[in-house]
Scaffold this active site. Structure first.
Site, mmCIF file in Angstrom:
data_model
loop_
_atom_site.group_PDB
_atom_site.id
_atom_site.type_symbol
_atom_site.label_atom_id
_atom_site.label_comp_id
_atom_site.label_asym_id
_atom_site.label_seq_id
_atom_site.Cartn_x
_atom_site.Cartn_y
_atom_site.Cartn_z
ATOM 1 N N CYS A 169 3.076 -7.034 15.168
ATOM 2 C CA CYS A 169 1.659 -6.757 14.595
ATOM 3 C C CYS A 169 1.119 -7.777 13.728
ATOM 4 O O CYS A 169 -0.045 -7.466 13.249
ATOM 5 C CB CYS A 169 2.147 -5.572 13.471
ATOM 6 S SG CYS A 169 3.051 -4.371 14.290
ATOM 7 N N HIS A 308 -1.893 -5.308 4.959
ATOM 8 C CA HIS A 308 -1.413 -4.964 6.160
ATOM 9 C C HIS A 308 -1.260 -3.309 6.231
ATOM 10 O O HIS A 308 -1.652 -2.695 7.159
ATOM 11 C CB HIS A 308 0.040 -5.543 6.261
ATOM 12 C CG HIS A 308 0.675 -5.139 7.587
ATOM 13 N ND1 HIS A 308 -0.171 -5.710 8.763
ATOM 14 C CD2 HIS A 308 1.915 -4.960 7.940
ATOM 15 C CE1 HIS A 308 0.925 -5.330 9.687
ATOM 16 N NE2 HIS A 308 2.003 -4.732 9.344
ATOM 17 N N GLU A 319 4.680 -4.370 0.358
ATOM 18 C CA GLU A 319 3.461 -5.349 0.100
ATOM 19 C C GLU A 319 2.996 -5.463 -1.280
ATOM 20 O O GLU A 319 2.437 -6.449 -1.808
ATOM 21 C CB GLU A 319 2.363 -4.978 1.197
ATOM 22 C CG GLU A 319 1.423 -5.655 1.276
ATOM 23 C CD GLU A 319 0.387 -5.434 2.418
ATOM 24 O OE1 GLU A 319 0.578 -4.072 2.973
ATOM 25 O OE2 GLU A 319 -0.472 -6.193 2.772
ATOM 26 N N LYS A 340 -6.512 0.504 7.907
ATOM 27 C CA LYS A 340 -5.591 1.248 8.852
ATOM 28 C C LYS A 340 -5.698 2.673 8.575
ATOM 29 O O LYS A 340 -5.409 3.345 9.693
ATOM 30 C CB LYS A 340 -4.276 0.608 8.882
ATOM 31 C CG LYS A 340 -3.918 -0.643 9.640
ATOM 32 C CD LYS A 340 -2.325 -0.768 9.712
ATOM 33 C CE LYS A 340 -2.123 -2.210 10.299
ATOM 34 N NZ LYS A 340 -2.339 -3.385 9.439
ATOM 35 N N HIS A 345 -3.360 1.818 13.587
ATOM 36 C CA HIS A 345 -2.486 0.255 13.648
ATOM 37 C C HIS A 345 -2.623 -0.180 15.054
ATOM 38 O O HIS A 345 -2.077 0.289 16.090
ATOM 39 C CB HIS A 345 -1.071 0.695 13.211
ATOM 40 C CG HIS A 345 -0.424 -0.731 13.387
ATOM 41 N ND1 HIS A 345 -0.861 -1.974 13.420
ATOM 42 C CD2 HIS A 345 0.820 -0.918 12.386
ATOM 43 C CE1 HIS A 345 0.049 -2.878 13.115
ATOM 44 N NE2 HIS A 345 1.098 -2.618 12.583
ATOM 45 N N PHE A 405 7.006 -6.526 12.908
ATOM 46 C CA PHE A 405 8.259 -6.542 13.289
ATOM 47 C C PHE A 405 8.783 -7.985 13.875
ATOM 48 O O PHE A 405 7.870 -8.444 14.635
ATOM 49 C CB PHE A 405 8.547 -5.512 14.436
ATOM 50 C CG PHE A 405 8.360 -3.851 13.733
ATOM 51 C CD1 PHE A 405 8.371 -3.616 12.663
ATOM 52 C CD2 PHE A 405 8.333 -3.109 14.752
ATOM 53 C CE1 PHE A 405 8.354 -2.359 12.095
ATOM 54 C CE2 PHE A 405 8.470 -1.601 14.368
ATOM 55 C CZ PHE A 405 8.499 -1.360 13.047
#
Lengths: 417, 92
Positions: A169, A308, A319, A340, A345, A405
């Site tokens: 990502c 994010h 976050e 998002k 995403h 990830f």
């Protein structure tokens, strides 16, 4: 080190296929997340297994046949189609014309998480579902992860470095950051950089569904399914699209009288090295600090953070904690939003799309909102711009966070050009 | 329909090449038909003529300098695999 200008922008997204439409829809707080009546681009005869959670996504209204003649189209996975059209927009926006020397000193860096996922899915369908060995002859060329970047290089004859970054990502935030470094060090003068992703095919949706990170679809309104920072958030929603920018040596841009959207002043990169999926406060905070150090600015000079903000249980609290760790008391004053919530995403394209969002926010002095945030999570207690886009702000510098990830954290900072 | 006409149809559908340029003496190189293009139309050719193209790319490419060579090669495969059809008529 040389300064880096952003001189061109291109967008294919669930909220429209050009930067203006995309940003206008963001500021309207409109969601591009819709029900997928059938997996996008499914060939006829696709098995009809019902997956419980996979039938929503941020789908781009994009028909490759509008942009490419049939012989070319058949060589391009959807991910490369997005990338080529977004790159064409960005180059047109920059007014750049590549001459012989310019082509030697220009390159392409693209981020993608899954590459030609649709092609791989189609190939397996032919092989396993149809029991046929007639896998499309171009399958390898369409599915290879570096296809999108290669096609852009071929289209414009760009002879400098052509690299593909795949860090899940954060892929395209890394691609943009690394491209900026190449310009800063003087290796090249111009880079086409960004990301592309086309994951709304049956197999990819099923794989993500199996990981149990996808949001439960809102039964009444698919657009209300992605709820970053909310107490009732249930996960992420996949989206498709591409965002590309033209990055250019500052002097090079000035010399040709280019319009500069923004200056890219900071890129922070680090790795969690802890867990393959679980995010880390320390890692996210380190990436933000490195970007601030590289930009040589103080935390309180940042006027907007595009988070994010995946809307997974794990990410949003971590976050928030990382932002507090880095920004101290300013964390409660700086607007933070997760777009998002509206575009979903975009995985390997997410970093680039959100970087573009910060550039446009800076340019237009409007902060796009986080939608669907009606029930705040006590652990998420910052200003998430939940009540609609905010204008009348004075943005001097903005930050875009991308985490992943695998643990590769990338943060980009821009200031007004 | 002759093999030539059927092949012109396949190449029109796949590469948007007009039958007028797809003449027997047209060099494949000039038509920008390369080895990749040949692989791409392989299934279409197999389906059209109900033949199997041998699994050596060299055989598919090596003997084919012009469009006419290609048509002849397909005719040869038809003759070998459908003896009754030899002569250019496409099997039903």
């Amino acid at each position: 080190m040389r300064r880096v200008a952003v001189t061109g922008i291109g967008v294919i997204s669930p909220l429209g296929n050009d930067p203006d439409t995309f940003f206008n829809e963001l500021t309207r707080g409109r969601s591009g997340i819709v029900g997928l009546p059938a997996p996008a681009n499914a060939p006829a005869g696709r098995p009809t297994v019902e997956l419980p959670r996979n039938h929503i996504g941020g789908a781009a209204a994009f028909d490759g046949a509008r942009y490419f003649p049939a012989p070319k189209l058949r060589m391009l996975d959807r991910v490369s189609q997005f990338a080529l059209v977004a790159a064409a927009q960005a180059i047109r926006d920059s007014d750049l014309v590549f001459d012989h020397l310019g082509r030697q000193r220009a390159g392409v860096f693209v981020g993608t998480g899954m590459g030609g996922a649709q092609t791989i899915d189609d190939g397996y369908f032919t092989l396993y579902a149809e029991g046929s060995d007639r896998v499309k002859p171009y399958s390898v060329l369409m599915a290879m992860t570096n296809a999108a970047a290669s096609w852009i290089g071929i289209e414009y004859g760009l002879l400098g470095p052509n690299l593909t970054y795949s860090t899940a990502c954060s892929s395209s935030a890394v691609a943009i950051g690394e491209a900026a470094r190449r310009i800063a060090t003087g290796d090249v003068d111009v880079m086409i950089a960004g990301g592309s992703e086309a994951p709304l095919n049956y197999g990819t949706l099923a794989a993500w569904d199996a990981l149990k990170t996808l949001a439960a679809p809102d039964p009444d309104d698919p657009g209300a399914s992605c709820r970053p920072f909310a107490k009732d958030r249930t996960g992420l929603v996949l989206g498709e699209g591409a965002a590309m920018v033209v990055l250019e040596d500052w002097e090079h841009a000035q010399a040709r009288g280019a319009r500069v959207h923004a200056e890219l002043i900071g890129y922070g990169l680090c790795t969690d090295a802890t867990h393959i999926t679980r995010p880390s406060v320390a890692g996210q905070a380190a990436a933000m600090r490195r970007a601030l150090d590289a930009a040589a600015i103080q935390p309180d000079e940042i006027g907007y953070i595009n988070a994010h903000g995946t809307a997974t249980l794990a990410n949003d609290a971590v976050e928030t904690a990382a932002i507090k760790d880095v920004f101290g008391p300013h964390a409660f004053r700086v607007p933070v939003s997760s777009t998002k919530s509206m575009h979903g995403h975009l995985l390997g394209a997410a970093g680039a799309l959100e970087f573009v969002t910060t550039v446009l926010a800076l340019e237009r002095q409007i902060i796009p909102p986080t939608i669907n945030l009606h029930a705040p999570d006590p652990e998420c207690d910052l200003d998430y711009v939940a009540s609609g886009a905010r204008s009348g702000v004075k943005l001097a510098a903005v930050m875009s966070n991308s985490f992943a990830f695998g643990g590769t954290n990338a943060v980009l900072i821009c200031r007004q050009g | 329909m002759t093999t030539l006409q059927s092949m012109q149809g396949i190449f029109k559908a796949n590469f948007d090449l007009a039958p007028e340029v797809l003449q027997r003496d047209a060099a494949l190189e000039d038509l920008e038909i390369d080895s990749l293009s040949m692989i791409e139309v392989l299934f279409a050719v197999e389906d059209e003529f109900k033949i199997v193209v041998p699994h050596e790319p060299a055989a598919w490419r090596g003997e084919t300098r012009t469009f006419g060579d290609l048509v002849d090669y397909v005719d040869k495969l038809i003759a070998a695999q459908h003896p009754a059809m030899a002569g250019g008529e496409v099997p039903a």
